[in-house]
Each structure stands twice: as C-alpha cells, then as structure tokens.
Design a protein around this motif. Structure first.
Motif, PDB file in Angstrom:
ATOM      1  N   VAL A  36      29.007   1.953 -19.764  1.00  0.00           N
ATOM      2  CA  VAL A  36      28.923   1.098 -18.589  1.00  0.00           C
ATOM      3  C   VAL A  36      28.337  -0.238 -19.024  1.00  0.00           C
ATOM      4  O   VAL A  36      27.333  -0.279 -19.737  1.00  0.00           O
ATOM      5  N   VAL A  37      28.992  -1.316 -18.602  1.00  0.00           N
ATOM      6  CA  VAL A  37      28.554  -2.651 -18.989  1.00  0.00           C
ATOM      7  C   VAL A  37      28.459  -3.520 -17.735  1.00  0.00           C
ATOM      8  O   VAL A  37      29.366  -3.511 -16.901  1.00  0.00           O
ATOM      9  N   ASP A  38      27.363  -4.238 -17.617  1.00  0.00           N
ATOM     10  CA  ASP A  38      27.209  -5.238 -16.557  1.00  0.00           C
ATOM     11  C   ASP A  38      27.304  -6.609 -17.201  1.00  0.00           C
ATOM     12  O   ASP A  38      26.703  -6.845 -18.243  1.00  0.00           O
ATOM     13  N   VAL A  39      28.048  -7.503 -16.566  1.00  0.00           N
ATOM     14  CA  VAL A  39      28.220  -8.860 -17.066  1.00  0.00           C
ATOM     15  C   VAL A  39      27.739  -9.825 -15.982  1.00  0.00           C
ATOM     16  O   VAL A  39      28.185  -9.740 -14.836  1.00  0.00           O
ATOM     17  N   GLU A  40      26.826 -10.720 -16.352  1.00  0.00           N
ATOM     18  CA  GLU A  40      26.382 -11.771 -15.443  1.00  0.00           C
ATOM     19  C   GLU A  40      26.770 -13.104 -16.075  1.00  0.00           C
ATOM     20  O   GLU A  40      26.497 -13.343 -17.246  1.00  0.00           O
ATOM     21  N   GLU A  41      27.416 -13.952 -15.273  1.00  0.00           N
ATOM     22  CA  GLU A  41      27.878 -15.224 -15.814  1.00  0.00           C
ATOM     23  C   GLU A  41      27.881 -16.288 -14.722  1.00  0.00           C
ATOM     24  O   GLU A  41      27.944 -15.976 -13.537  1.00  0.00           O
ATOM     25  N   HIS A  42      27.811 -17.545 -15.145  1.00  0.00           N
ATOM     26  CA  HIS A  42      27.921 -18.681 -14.234  1.00  0.00           C
ATOM     27  C   HIS A  42      29.366 -18.747 -13.748  1.00  0.00           C
ATOM     28  O   HIS A  42      30.288 -18.868 -14.557  1.00  0.00           O
ATOM     29  N   ARG A  43      29.556 -18.682 -12.432  1.00  0.00           N
ATOM     30  CA  ARG A  43      30.897 -18.594 -11.853  1.00  0.00           C
ATOM     31  C   ARG A  43      31.598 -19.951 -11.839  1.00  0.00           C
ATOM     32  O   ARG A  43      31.105 -20.918 -11.261  1.00  0.00           O
ATOM     33  N   GLY A  44      32.765 -20.007 -12.476  1.00  0.00           N
ATOM     34  CA  GLY A  44      33.579 -21.213 -12.464  1.00  0.00           C
ATOM     35  C   GLY A  44      34.423 -21.299 -11.208  1.00  0.00           C
ATOM     36  O   GLY A  44      34.549 -20.333 -10.454  1.00  0.00           O
ATOM     37  N   PRO A  85      26.226 -20.824  -2.985  1.00  0.00           N
ATOM     38  CA  PRO A  85      27.286 -21.734  -2.533  1.00  0.00           C
ATOM     39  C   PRO A  85      26.926 -23.210  -2.663  1.00  0.00           C
ATOM     40  O   PRO A  85      27.813 -24.066  -2.574  1.00  0.00           O
ATOM     41  N   LYS A  86      25.658 -23.544  -2.897  1.00  0.00           N
ATOM     42  CA  LYS A  86      25.264 -24.948  -3.063  1.00  0.00           C
ATOM     43  C   LYS A  86      25.635 -25.489  -4.445  1.00  0.00           C
ATOM     44  O   LYS A  86      25.632 -26.696  -4.661  1.00  0.00           O
ATOM     45  N   ASP A  87      25.968 -24.608  -5.385  1.00  0.00           N
ATOM     46  CA  ASP A  87      26.349 -25.035  -6.740  1.00  0.00           C
ATOM     47  C   ASP A  87      27.784 -25.556  -6.704  1.00  0.00           C
ATOM     48  O   ASP A  87      28.727 -24.797  -6.525  1.00  0.00           O
ATOM     49  N   THR A  88      27.940 -26.875  -6.881  1.00  0.00           N
ATOM     50  CA  THR A  88      29.270 -27.493  -6.847  1.00  0.00           C
ATOM     51  C   THR A  88      29.975 -27.468  -8.208  1.00  0.00           C
ATOM     52  O   THR A  88      31.141 -27.832  -8.307  1.00  0.00           O
ATOM     53  N   LYS A  89      29.273 -27.111  -9.253  1.00  0.00           N
ATOM     54  CA  LYS A  89      29.845 -26.900 -10.590  1.00  0.00           C
ATOM     55  C   LYS A  89      30.449 -28.168 -11.203  1.00  0.00           C
ATOM     56  O   LYS A  89      31.387 -28.097 -11.984  1.00  0.00           O
ATOM     57  N   ASP A  90      29.908 -29.317 -10.876  1.00  0.00           N
ATOM     58  CA  ASP A  90      30.479 -30.572 -11.365  1.00  0.00           C
ATOM     59  C   ASP A  90      29.400 -31.538 -11.866  1.00  0.00           C
ATOM     60  O   ASP A  90      29.440 -32.724 -11.585  1.00  0.00           O
ATOM     61  N   PRO A  92      26.988 -33.563 -14.758  1.00  0.00           N
ATOM     62  CA  PRO A  92      27.208 -34.196 -16.058  1.00  0.00           C
ATOM     63  C   PRO A  92      26.738 -33.344 -17.243  1.00  0.00           C
ATOM     64  O   PRO A  92      27.348 -33.395 -18.306  1.00  0.00           O
ATOM     65  N   GLY A  93      25.718 -32.568 -17.063  1.00  0.00           N
ATOM     66  CA  GLY A  93      25.214 -31.709 -18.138  1.00  0.00           C
ATOM     67  C   GLY A  93      25.627 -30.263 -17.982  1.00  0.00           C
ATOM     68  O   GLY A  93      25.024 -29.368 -18.565  1.00  0.00           O
ATOM     69  N   GLY A  94      26.668 -30.019 -17.167  1.00  0.00           N
ATOM     70  CA  GLY A  94      27.117 -28.659 -16.929  1.00  0.00           C
ATOM     71  C   GLY A  94      26.075 -27.854 -16.180  1.00  0.00           C
ATOM     72  O   GLY A  94      25.184 -28.396 -15.518  1.00  0.00           O
ATOM     73  N   VAL A  95      26.173 -26.560 -16.298  1.00  0.00           N
ATOM     74  CA  VAL A  95      25.259 -25.653 -15.607  1.00  0.00           C
ATOM     75  C   VAL A  95      23.804 -25.904 -16.000  1.00  0.00           C
ATOM     76  O   VAL A  95      22.886 -25.657 -15.227  1.00  0.00           O
ATOM     77  N   TRP A  96      23.598 -26.469 -17.170  1.00  0.00           N
ATOM     78  CA  TRP A  96      22.240 -26.709 -17.675  1.00  0.00           C
ATOM     79  C   TRP A  96      21.565 -27.891 -16.988  1.00  0.00           C
ATOM     80  O   TRP A  96      20.392 -28.159 -17.210  1.00  0.00           O
ATOM     81  N   THR A  97      22.306 -28.587 -16.114  1.00  0.00           N
ATOM     82  CA  THR A  97      21.718 -29.645 -15.295  1.00  0.00           C
ATOM     83  C   THR A  97      20.777 -29.032 -14.254  1.00  0.00           C
ATOM     84  O   THR A  97      19.778 -29.636 -13.877  1.00  0.00           O
ATOM     85  N   LEU A  98      21.111 -27.828 -13.806  1.00  0.00           N
ATOM     86  CA  LEU A  98      20.343 -27.142 -12.765  1.00  0.00           C
ATOM     87  C   LEU A  98      19.101 -26.472 -13.340  1.00  0.00           C
ATOM     88  O   LEU A  98      18.980 -26.314 -14.555  1.00  0.00           O
ATOM     89  N   PRO A  99      18.174 -26.071 -12.449  1.00  0.00           N
ATOM     90  CA  PRO A  99      17.016 -25.328 -12.936  1.00  0.00           C
ATOM     91  C   PRO A  99      17.444 -23.979 -13.503  1.00  0.00           C
ATOM     92  O   PRO A  99      18.473 -23.458 -13.098  1.00  0.00           O
ATOM     93  N   PRO A 100      16.742 -23.431 -14.427  1.00  0.00           N
ATOM     94  CA  PRO A 100      15.458 -23.911 -14.918  1.00  0.00           C
ATOM     95  C   PRO A 100      15.567 -24.892 -16.085  1.00  0.00           C
ATOM     96  O   PRO A 100      14.557 -25.393 -16.565  1.00  0.00           O
ATOM     97  N   SER A 101      16.782 -25.201 -16.545  1.00  0.00           N
ATOM     98  CA  SER A 101      16.935 -26.053 -17.733  1.00  0.00           C
ATOM     99  C   SER A 101      16.663 -27.531 -17.470  1.00  0.00           C
ATOM    100  O   SER A 101      16.042 -28.198 -18.291  1.00  0.00           O
ATOM    101  N   ALA A 114      16.871 -28.833  -5.265  1.00  0.00           N
ATOM    102  CA  ALA A 114      17.328 -28.371  -3.952  1.00  0.00           C
ATOM    103  C   ALA A 114      18.544 -27.448  -4.063  1.00  0.00           C
ATOM    104  O   ALA A 114      18.708 -26.531  -3.255  1.00  0.00           O
ATOM    105  N   ILE A 115      19.370 -27.687  -5.057  1.00  0.00           N
ATOM    106  CA  ILE A 115      20.529 -26.809  -5.279  1.00  0.00           C
ATOM    107  C   ILE A 115      20.061 -25.465  -5.803  1.00  0.00           C
ATOM    108  O   ILE A 115      20.594 -24.422  -5.458  1.00  0.00           O
ATOM    109  N   SER A 116      19.052 -25.484  -6.639  1.00  0.00           N
ATOM    110  CA  SER A 116      18.468 -24.308  -7.285  1.00  0.00           C
ATOM    111  C   SER A 116      19.361 -23.856  -8.439  1.00  0.00           C
ATOM    112  O   SER A 116      20.126 -24.642  -8.976  1.00  0.00           O
TER     113      SER A 116
END
Length: 128
Positions: A36-44, A85-90, A92-101, A114-116
């Motif tokens: 059994v494998v669980d996969v967690e990923e940033h949704r495109g 749903p607040k993540d617009t996925k657009d 400049p630094g990709g997903v790493w623009t958001l917290p915690p990065s 605010a997006i989190s």
C-alpha cells in the motif's frame, strides 16, 4: 523489500501492546502480501499540460494516478484533507513561493501568507 521507519516516542512505544495493526489492516481490506502506497503531491491544474519536469512543483492528479497504474498499482482512494482552493498555482517561484518556503522572501509575503500552503492531493494505491 520492506522498508520500515519508526518515529514513535518511548511512551507511544509502550502503548504498542494495545495496538492491533494486523486487525486494522484486515478491517481496511489490506492483505498480508499487499503493498500500500500513499502519495501526496502539489496538485497541478487539470486543464493545463503537465510539465514533464514539474519545474513549478505542481503535478496533475490524473498524471500521478497514471504513473502509479503503469507501475502495477491500483488506485483505491483519495483524500482532500490538504486541498486549498486559494492556491492559484501561478506564482513566479512555483509552489515554493507559498509558505512555508516563501521563496520570494518578504516580497508580497502577506499575500502568500493569506493563501497559505499549496493545494495538495493524497492518493492511495495498492499493489496486489
């Protein structure tokens, strides 16, 4: 190959005699020889082509399912517990623009705070 890691504290380990992982796995329909494998990923974005290198950090959910199925795994479920749903996925630094990065540092920090965190999917696969 079986890989096992434990992060249990001493008090949690002491309660182990009261746990019944075999019964829990049986309850959820997992057979003794199953993987059994669980996969967690940033949704495109599902309506955008998948970047083969995922340079912005996002992966389409259908693409992740397809990769696992090609590997012989059967998709058995998903969770939306990390959906955002607040993540617009657009960004400049990709997903790493958001917290915690916060790749952009203090630039638009309040906006990204605010997006989190990113919109993420969790997928569960089983290999018979």
């Amino acid at each position: 190959m079986l890989i096992k890691a434990s992060q249990r504290s001493v008090p949690n380990s002491a309660r182990g005699k009261y746990r019944n992982p075999g019964e829990a796995l049986t309850f959820f329909g997992v057979k003794a020889n199953s993987v059994v494998v669980d996969v967690e990923e940033h949704r495109g974005k599902p309506d955008q082509p998948q970047d083969p290198l995922a340079k912005l950090g996002y992966v389409r959910q259908d693409v992740a399912i397809g990769f696992a199925e090609v590997g012989g795994f059967k998709f058995v479920g998903s969770s939306e517990v990390n959906a955002n749903p607040k993540d617009t996925k657009d960004y400049p630094g990709g997903v790493w623009t958001l917290p915690p990065s916060y790749k952009l540092g203090q630039e638009d920090h309040a906006k990204y705070e605010a997006i989190s965190e990113s919109d993420r999917f969790i997928l569960k696969f089983q290999k018979p």
